[in-house]
Design an enzyme around this catalytic site. Structure first.
Site, short mmCIF file in Angstrom:
data_model
loop_
_atom_site.label_atom_id
_atom_site.label_comp_id
_atom_site.label_asym_id
_atom_site.label_seq_id
_atom_site.Cartn_x
_atom_site.Cartn_y
_atom_site.Cartn_z
N LYS A 152 14.58 64.94 -2.46
CA LYS A 152 15.78 64.77 -1.64
C LYS A 152 16.81 63.97 -2.44
O LYS A 152 16.55 62.83 -2.84
CB LYS A 152 15.39 63.98 -0.38
CG LYS A 152 15.94 64.52 0.91
CD LYS A 152 15.33 63.73 2.06
CE LYS A 152 16.00 64.03 3.36
NZ LYS A 152 15.52 63.15 4.42
O1 G3P Z 1 16.13 62.78 7.75
C1 G3P Z 1 16.85 61.73 8.28
C2 G3P Z 1 17.84 62.12 9.31
O2 G3P Z 1 17.25 63.00 10.19
C3 G3P Z 1 18.51 60.92 9.92
O3 G3P Z 1 18.29 60.75 11.26
O4 G3P Z 1 18.31 59.52 13.38
O5 G3P Z 1 18.64 58.28 11.23
O6 G3P Z 1 20.41 59.76 12.11
P1 G3P Z 1 18.97 59.51 12.03
#
Ligand code: G3P
Length: 221
Positions: free
Chosen positions: A83
């Site tokens: 990533k």
């Molecule tokens: O892979 C990470 C992404 O899904 C971030 O999620 O909930 O931190 O905005 P969030």
């Protein structure tokens, strides 16, 4: 549509993997920090547990550092996807890692233009963060619709990996558009599974079976 889990929690990964629901995993430094412990061991265990693609994120901000980390991460297993952040340095790393046969998930995508550039750099996946856009007063699902349309126009092979999913309706909307992958926090996957009418229906079936058993004490299925 593939379902990935967006977590570094091994118990959740094992539980849903045993149910056959997990096509892959996405992690990031924040998700690893949430679990604590040794992140290297956690990443290795996740890669061993799940057959599908497991995204492991670089932490360097420079191309050479990302490439170095990406090559090391790839040694964790054949199913590792590196990533890289959606920066100029990250896209350059994406191009080089991809040319070496190391698949890349370009993360932190917030616009159609960023998604186009990720595809041009050869990314296997691009990850638009829809929940964070919603939090910011924008329409995350609309971004998925636009990226999907553009990728179809040009037959880009980069897969749209819908990330930052907050609730089951995000999943329904992404599926209607035809997004390739949604990556879900385990609690969202749990909410997809549950319906109160299922619980009520099952309770009633079992109660009726108990009535039958009273009339026919020796019956069994
Ligand atoms: O892979 C990470 C992404 O899904 C971030 O999620 O909930 O931190 O905005 P969030």
């Amino acid at each position: 549509m593939k379902i990935f889990l967006d977590t570094a929690n091994l118990a959740s990964i094992k539980m849903y993997n045993d149910m056959g629901l997990v096509d892959g995993i996405t992690t990031n430094p924040s998700l690893l920090a949430k679990e604590g412990g040794d992140p290297q061991k956690t990443m290795e265990e996740i890669v061993r547990t799940v057959k599908g693609d497991v995204s492991l994120e670089v932490v360097s901000t420079e191309t050479l550092g990302m490439i170095d980390e990406g090559r090391r991460l790839q040694k964790y297993g054949k199913n590792v996807v590196v990533k890289c952040p959606l920066t100029a340095e990250g896209l350059k790393a994406c191009k080089i890692l991809t040319s070496e046969g190391i698949p890349v998930n370009v993360t932190l995508c917030f616009s159609v233009n960023q998604a186009i550039l990720s595809a041009k750099a050869g990314a296997k996946y691009v990850s638009p963060f829809i929940g964070r856009l919603d939090d910011n007063g924008q329409d995350g699902i609309h971004l998925i619709r636009e990226i999907h349309e553009v990728f179809q126009n040009y037959k880009f092979s980069t897969q749209i990996l819908v990330a930052s999913v907050r609730h089951p309706m995000h999943v329904v909307e992404a599926a209607k558009i035809g997004a390739d992958v949604v990556t879900l926090p385990p609690d969202v996957l749990g909410k997809m599974l549950k319906h109160p009418l299922t619980d009520i229906g099952l309770k009633n079936f079992l109660a009726d079976w108990e009535k039958l058993k009273k009339e026919n004490p020796n019956i069994r299925i």
